[in-house]
Design a protein around this motif. Structure first.
Motif, PDB file in Angstrom:
ATOM      1  N   VAL A 173       0.836  -1.200   0.000  1.00 20.12           N
ATOM      2  CA  VAL A 173       0.000   0.000   0.000  1.00 20.12           C
ATOM      3  C   VAL A 173       0.876   1.258   0.000  1.00 20.12           C
ATOM      4  O   VAL A 173       0.670   2.188  -0.771  1.00 20.12           O
ATOM      5  N   ALA A 174       1.863   1.267   0.890  1.00 21.20           N
ATOM      6  CA  ALA A 174       2.745   2.433   0.998  1.00 21.20           C
ATOM      7  C   ALA A 174       3.454   2.719  -0.318  1.00 21.20           C
ATOM      8  O   ALA A 174       3.621   3.881  -0.715  1.00 21.20           O
ATOM      9  N   LYS A 175       3.853   1.678  -1.015  1.00 26.65           N
ATOM     10  CA  LYS A 175       4.639   1.851  -2.235  1.00 26.65           C
ATOM     11  C   LYS A 175       3.792   2.095  -3.471  1.00 26.65           C
ATOM     12  O   LYS A 175       4.187   2.871  -4.355  1.00 26.65           O
ATOM     13  N   HIS A 176       2.613   1.461  -3.560  1.00 28.98           N
ATOM     14  CA  HIS A 176       1.889   1.439  -4.824  1.00 28.98           C
ATOM     15  C   HIS A 176       0.505   2.084  -4.811  1.00 28.98           C
ATOM     16  O   HIS A 176      -0.004   2.420  -5.885  1.00 28.98           O
ATOM     17  N   LEU A 196       0.849   1.660   8.687  1.00 24.65           N
ATOM     18  CA  LEU A 196       0.992   2.152   7.318  1.00 24.65           C
ATOM     19  C   LEU A 196       1.816   3.442   7.293  1.00 24.65           C
ATOM     20  O   LEU A 196       2.671   3.621   6.413  1.00 24.65           O
ATOM     21  N   ALA A 197       1.590   4.311   8.254  1.00 26.31           N
ATOM     22  CA  ALA A 197       2.363   5.552   8.312  1.00 26.31           C
ATOM     23  C   ALA A 197       3.855   5.255   8.476  1.00 26.31           C
ATOM     24  O   ALA A 197       4.700   5.926   7.872  1.00 26.31           O
ATOM     25  N   GLY A 204       9.808   7.493   2.407  1.00 27.48           N
ATOM     26  CA  GLY A 204       9.719   8.923   2.133  1.00 27.48           C
ATOM     27  C   GLY A 204       8.406   9.371   1.540  1.00 27.48           C
ATOM     28  O   GLY A 204       8.354  10.355   0.782  1.00 27.48           O
ATOM     29  N   ARG A 205       7.328   8.693   1.899  1.00 30.69           N
ATOM     30  CA  ARG A 205       6.010   9.062   1.376  1.00 30.69           C
ATOM     31  C   ARG A 205       5.131   9.584   2.497  1.00 30.69           C
ATOM     32  O   ARG A 205       5.181   9.099   3.631  1.00 30.69           O
ATOM     33  N   ASP A 206       4.287  10.560   2.177  1.00 31.61           N
ATOM     34  CA  ASP A 206       3.345  11.123   3.139  1.00 31.61           C
ATOM     35  C   ASP A 206       2.101  10.240   3.174  1.00 31.61           C
ATOM     36  O   ASP A 206       1.420  10.062   2.161  1.00 31.61           O
ATOM     37  N   VAL A 207       1.793   9.673   4.338  1.00 34.07           N
ATOM     38  CA  VAL A 207       0.659   8.756   4.451  1.00 34.07           C
ATOM     39  C   VAL A 207      -0.658   9.438   4.119  1.00 34.07           C
ATOM     40  O   VAL A 207      -1.626   8.780   3.694  1.00 34.07           O
TER      41      VAL A 207
END
Length: 258
Positions: A173-176, A196-197, A204-207
């Motif tokens: 989920v975090a990546k895609h 997930l956060a 380096g992604r904002d949830v």
């Protein structure tokens, strides 16, 4: 993110004319998304009752509807080659003029696998296969001609991943994903959103870029899930009668909150 309301019109125990009419009424009521599911046999009621396939139905809905987003909640990764599935999704994306949500999960309903000749494997092997398929699907989208239209002509088909596995699924989920569908109660949703956060932070992604989706059959059921971070609420309904009255309540609540 603003509140959105979806309906899952389960393609079971109904003639297609009844399914078509339910989709028409749902769009008229004002929902934001109309989903089906990706199974080959009913999940509830008579196990050998009437049932229809998901992706051919999505193509029909793409022509029938004009405003709502459409999608599968969720596609089983095991049932189709990833490159073929990418092409099918791109085609429905174009038919709908950019209104497709690409929902996908690892699969779980053993009868589908057994009856249609797929290897059921284990929960772990099915999750691994999903992890391998997602980049293949994204790569195929980048190679297709014409390219996907995507939401608002962005060229990016929004990806929804369904499931709550903390070590694998939430990493995917975090990546895609643009949307995460959680099959969980309020307490579990809050805890897993925190996990997930953490996965998002690691890459380096904002949830907050990921829309949280869950099931709800009334505004009262949706409110605590909203407080826990959910923004897309989907009411599931089976045939043959397709009682859509709860959607009116959910749409009114959406409009009152803004």
């Amino acid at each position: 993110m603003t509140i959105r309301i979806g309906v899952q019109i389960q393609p079971q125990h109904a003639d297609y004319a009844q399914i078509r009419e339910a989709a028409r009424r749902a769009e008229e009521i004002g929902v934001d998304v109309i989903f089906n599911w990706d199974h080959f046999y009913p999940l509830y009621g008579e196990p050998d009752g009437k049932h229809f396939e998901a992706w051919t139905m999505l193509a029909a809905w793409a022509e029938q509807t004009t405003r709502v987003e459409i999608g599968c909640l969720v596609t089983c990764n095991s049932y189709r080659n990833p490159e073929l599935l990418a092409d099918m999704a791109r085609t429905v994306d174009h038919i709908s003029e950019g209104r497709l949500i690409f929902g996908i999960g690892s699969g779980w309903f053993e009868r589908d696998y057994t009856e249609y000749g797929y290897d059921f494997g284990t929960a772990g092997s099915r999750l691994d296969a999903l992890g391998e398929a997602l980049p293949r699907i994204e790569k195929r989208w980048s190679e297709l001609n014409p390219a996907p239209l995507g939401r608002s002509g962005s060229g990016k088909i929004p990806v929804m991943i369904g499931g709550g596995g903390e070590k694998k699924t939430l990493k995917y989920v975090a990546k895609h994903a643009d949307i995460w569908h959680s099959f969980s109660d309020v307490e579990t949703l809050e805890r897993k959103r925190g996990i997930l956060a953490g996965h998002c932070e690691a890459i380096g992604r904002d949830v907050t870029e990921i829309e949280v989706s869950t099931a709800a059959d009334s505004a009262e059921a949706a409110k605590p899930l909203y407080d826990a971070g959910a923004r897309l609420f989907t009411y599931g309904v089976g045939g043959p009668d397709y009682d859509l009255k709860p959607l009116e309540d959910l749409v009114a609540w959406r409009d009152s909150v803004g």
